[in-house]
Design an enzyme around this catalytic site. Structure first.
Site, PDB file in Angstrom:
ATOM      1  CG  LEU A 193      -2.110  -1.038   1.122  1.00 12.93           C
ATOM      2  CD1 LEU A 193      -3.188  -0.726   2.161  1.00 12.93           C
ATOM      3  CD2 LEU A 193      -2.782  -1.145  -0.259  1.00 12.93           C
ATOM      4  CE1 TYR A 249       9.599   1.228 -13.335  1.00 12.27           C
ATOM      5  CE2 TYR A 249       9.647   2.131 -15.560  1.00 12.27           C
ATOM      6  CZ  TYR A 249       9.087   1.284 -14.615  1.00 12.27           C
ATOM      7  OH  TYR A 249       8.015   0.492 -14.966  1.00 12.27           O
ATOM      8  NE  ARG A 252       6.857   8.245 -24.510  1.00  7.99           N
ATOM      9  CZ  ARG A 252       7.744   9.021 -25.136  1.00  7.99           C
ATOM     10  NH1 ARG A 252       7.778   9.069 -26.461  1.00  7.99           N
ATOM     11  NH2 ARG A 252       8.600   9.754 -24.446  1.00  7.99           N
ATOM     12  CB  THR A 258       9.356  -0.744 -18.280  1.00  9.10           C
ATOM     13  OG1 THR A 258       9.235   0.528 -18.918  1.00  9.10           O
ATOM     14  CG2 THR A 258      10.753  -0.821 -17.707  1.00  9.10           C
ATOM     15  CE  LYS A 307       9.566  -2.445 -13.035  1.00 11.56           C
ATOM     16  NZ  LYS A 307       8.497  -3.332 -12.599  1.00 11.56           N
TER      17      LYS A 307
HETATM   18  N1  UDP Z   1       3.413  14.335 -21.215  1.00 10.66           N
HETATM   19  C1  UDP Z   1       3.094  15.684 -21.366  1.00 10.66           C
HETATM   20  N2  UDP Z   1       2.487  16.312 -20.313  1.00 10.66           N
HETATM   21  C2  UDP Z   1       2.195  15.688 -19.135  1.00 10.66           C
HETATM   22  C3  UDP Z   1       2.513  14.317 -19.005  1.00 10.66           C
HETATM   23  C4  UDP Z   1       3.122  13.670 -20.072  1.00 10.66           C
HETATM   24  O1  UDP Z   1       3.364  16.294 -22.395  1.00 10.66           O
HETATM   25  O2  UDP Z   1       1.658  16.335 -18.222  1.00 10.66           O
HETATM   26  C5  UDP Z   1       4.053  13.634 -22.342  1.00 10.66           C
HETATM   27  C6  UDP Z   1       5.390  13.031 -21.968  1.00 10.66           C
HETATM   28  O3  UDP Z   1       6.428  13.972 -22.182  1.00 10.66           O
HETATM   29  C7  UDP Z   1       5.461  11.851 -22.941  1.00 10.66           C
HETATM   30  C8  UDP Z   1       4.008  11.434 -23.121  1.00 10.66           C
HETATM   31  O4  UDP Z   1       3.228  12.557 -22.699  1.00 10.66           O
HETATM   32  O5  UDP Z   1       5.974  12.271 -24.185  1.00 10.66           O
HETATM   33  C9  UDP Z   1       3.617  10.233 -22.287  1.00 10.66           C
HETATM   34  O6  UDP Z   1       4.062  10.472 -20.974  1.00 10.66           O
HETATM   35  P1  UDP Z   1       3.625   9.554 -19.752  1.00 10.66           P
HETATM   36  O7  UDP Z   1       4.218  10.150 -18.514  1.00 10.66           O
HETATM   37  O8  UDP Z   1       2.158   9.323 -19.788  1.00 10.66           O
HETATM   38  O9  UDP Z   1       4.306   8.153 -20.081  1.00 10.66           O
HETATM   39  P2  UDP Z   1       5.852   7.759 -20.376  1.00 10.66           P
HETATM   40  O10 UDP Z   1       5.995   7.819 -21.871  1.00 10.66           O
HETATM   41  O11 UDP Z   1       6.737   8.705 -19.645  1.00 10.66           O
HETATM   42  O12 UDP Z   1       5.945   6.361 -19.856  1.00 10.66           O
END
Ligand code: UDP
Length: 331
Positions: free
Chosen positions: A33, A141, A221, A117, A145
């Site tokens: 938790l 991170y 992504r 990941t 992994k």
């Molecule tokens: N992102 C953004 N604004 C936010 C959060 C994320 O522009 O407030 C962008 C981030 O830079 C990445 C994409 O959205 O290019 C996905 O980010 P997220 O943190 O969801 O996942 P990650 O790819 O880091 O695992």
């Protein structure tokens, strides 16, 4: 068949528990938790609150149940935090995995599905990343992994503990029946943050950079629906049952969407204008991360059922609307 789910009170773990139970499997949950939610655990599921690094605690759980396999989700998973506090990540993620594998060895549990990941790859060299691409993580991170994946390989050789590591791309969405969803505090992920803007809980979404070498300048992504992701874990368990092995599989849809495309889709679905501002790049963000999930298709027989971004965002929207405060009841 009894399956131990570590991190069963977290976002992905709670969806895995739900699916396993819908398939009438016996499930036991471990969660500290630290980031999971009590409210994500159903009362009829055996649940043990504790830390994986506590081997006496693990002995109690493994002695109380005849566990056939483990799905291991429990970990710290914030990229930014891992850069500022790497030892926390080595201690909890790597330390937790060592202790878990030792307990599995003591109790002769030989199968584990591991939550890995895309961050194990680092800056990608190809448009579609496959499992043979170099693994050069750019943050602790991803590194922790990768260390665990390597440990699993040696544990397979030495102790016959077989494993499939699943390298997740961007997991998103919520249970299609609305029972579980995503609730992080603090929230750092794009889709839930965008939906919090639509709910009026935030003023705007900050776009982290629009000067990337992509068509609209924002990062691309590969978003994968949490239920599709969970399905792959169940297929991986079947696979280990039939043919013991140590394997690594990507889990993604093989299709990328930019930050702008995510925001525009969310605008259409929510009917909210979702104000956005361009901010500077977030450190460590590669321009594009898209999976080749061909291997998971071939080896696990996995096909995503909800690959389109609309469905992914729609399911998340349904959850966020019905649970504006996540698992915390409104007071
Ligand atoms: N992102 C953004 N604004 C936010 C959060 C994320 O522009 O407030 C962008 C981030 O830079 C990445 C994409 O959205 O290019 C996905 O980010 P997220 O943190 O969801 O996942 P990650 O790819 O880091 O695992």
């Amino acid at each position: 068949m009894t399956i131990l789910v570590t991190g069963g009170a977290g976002y992905i773990g709670s969806h895995a528990v739900l699916t396993l139970k819908r398939q009438n499997k016996d499930v036991v949950i471990i969660d500290s938790l630290q980031t999971g939610h009590q409210g994500a655990i159903d009362q009829d599921t055996p649940y043990y609150e504790g830390d994986l690094r506590d081997s006496e605690f693990l002995d109690r759980v493994f002695s109380a149940h005849s566990i056939d396999a483990v799905i291991h989700f429990a970990a710290n998973s914030l990229v930014g935090e891992s850069v500022t506090d790497p030892l926390k990540y080595y201690d909890n993620n790597v330390g937790g995995a060592i202790s878990l594998l030792q307990a599995m060895n003591r109790h002769e549990v030989k199968k584990i599905i591991f939550s890995s990941t895309a961050a194990t790859y680092g800056e990608p060299e190809s448009e579609l990343i496959d499992e043979n691409d170099p693994t050069v993580p750019t943050n602790p991170y991803g590194e922790t992994k990768l260390v665990i994946e390597k440990m699993l390989k040696w544990a397979g050789n030495a102790y016959g503990i077989h494993s499939i590591s699943l390298r997740y791309f961007n997991v998103a969405g919520a249970d299609m029946e609305g029972e579980k969803g995503e609730d992080h505090n603090p929230e750092t992920h794009l889709i839930p943050i965008v939906l919090q803007v639509a709910l009026g809980q935030r003023e705007k979404i900050s776009i982290f950079g629009n000067d990337y070498p992509t068509p609209d300048g924002t990062c691309i992504r590969d978003y994968i629906h949490v239920q599709d992701l969970v399905d792959a874990h169940l297929l991986a368990l079947d696979k280990l049952e039939k043919s013991p092995q140590t394997a690594v599989n990507n889990l993604g849809n093989g299709q990328g969407f930019s930050v702008m495309e995510v925001i525009e889709t969310a605008r259409r679905i929510t009917g909210h204008d979702i104000p956005a501002s361009i901010e500077k790049r977030r450190e460590g963000d590669p321009a594009m991360l898209v999976a080749s999930a061909e291997r998971a298709g071939k080896e696990l027989g996995w096909r995503p059922k909800h690959p389109d971004l609309e469905t992914i965002i729609q399911s998340a929207w349904q959850w966020h609307q019905s649970h504006p405060n996540g698992y915390t009841a409104r007071t």
